[in-house]
Design an enzyme around this catalytic site. Structure first.
Site, short mmCIF file in Angstrom:
data_model
loop_
_atom_site.label_atom_id
_atom_site.label_comp_id
_atom_site.label_asym_id
_atom_site.label_seq_id
_atom_site.Cartn_x
_atom_site.Cartn_y
_atom_site.Cartn_z
N SER A 65 0.83 -1.22 0.00
CA SER A 65 0.00 0.00 0.00
C SER A 65 0.86 1.26 0.00
O SER A 65 0.36 2.36 -0.25
CB SER A 65 -0.93 0.00 1.22
N GLU A 66 2.16 1.11 0.28
CA GLU A 66 3.08 2.26 0.28
C GLU A 66 3.76 2.44 -1.08
O GLU A 66 4.75 3.15 -1.20
CB GLU A 66 4.17 2.06 1.35
N HIS A 85 11.59 0.36 3.42
CA HIS A 85 10.83 1.03 4.48
C HIS A 85 10.85 0.10 5.69
O HIS A 85 10.34 -1.01 5.64
CB HIS A 85 9.40 1.30 4.02
N HIS A 87 10.50 -0.82 9.94
CA HIS A 87 9.83 -0.58 11.21
C HIS A 87 10.71 -1.06 12.37
O HIS A 87 10.20 -1.56 13.37
CB HIS A 87 8.48 -1.30 11.25
#
Length: 199
Positions: A65-66, A85, A87
């Site tokens: 979704s990014e 990306h 986390h």
């Protein structure tokens, strides 16, 4: 691609099904992880090929979704061909605490980063977030996102991985030093000496 995904997972940079990664191919198409996939056991069918407009070229699953955050970064920088990306709990702790990553406590940080800017919080996967993050890539290769995580760009996934691993080590060291009660930063003269090594 899968090799570096597993390295990302094993380094605790993307626990469970968090985060995403991509590479830009020579024909300007993008390989990106699918939505909800885990880097730890990523399979071939969880790597989706998309174009620079976000349309699926190959694959049966939904791309991350990014995806537009990745696309916008690639549009901003011709020299970046890989994006992770992350986390990472240690790095994300700074994003949650609204704490800047800019104190030069180790020579490696001064050499590789200097500072990491923070993008304002926007809803994950939103156009606002994609635009806010990409804007910083004009001058930086890594951007922290408030209450979210971090995005690292580079020429290759290998380069992105090692940069994130180094930044995670910085954040862990900083947090541990705080627990011990003191954080001593390098002074301006010491930082200038390190800058000379960049040559």
């Amino acid at each position: 691609f899968i090799y570096w995904a597993k390295r990302v997972y094993e380094a605790d940079l993307n626990p469970s099904t968090s985060g995403n990664m991509s590479v830009r191919l020579p024909d300007n198409t993008i390989l990106i992880t699918s939505s909800g996939s885990s880097h730890g056991d990523l399979c071939d069918d969880e790597i989706i090929k998309i174009d620079m407009q976000g349309n699926i070229i190959e694959g049966d699953k939904k791309p991350s979704s990014e995806k537009f955050m990745h696309i916008n970064i690639y549009k901003k920088r011709d020299d970046i061909n890989a994006v992770i990306h992350s986390h990472s709990p240690y790095i994300t702790a700074f994003a949650v605490a609204d704490k800047k990553i800019d104190e030069v406590i180790m020579p490696e940080f001064a050499f590789h980063f200097g500072s990491v800017p923070t993008a304002k919080y926007y809803m994950p996967s939103s156009d606002n977030l994609a635009n806010a993050v990409a804007k910083y890539f004009q001058d930086y290769n890594a951007v922290l996102m408030q209450n979210h995580g971090i995005v690292q760009g580079g020429k290759t996934l290998k380069e992105c991985f090692y940069a994130l691993e180094a930044l995670q080590a910085y954040c862990r060291t900083y947090i541990y030093a705080k627990v011990l009660g003191n954080v001593k930063s390098l002074n301006k003269k010491e930082i200038k000496e390190i800058d000379k090594l960049k040559g």
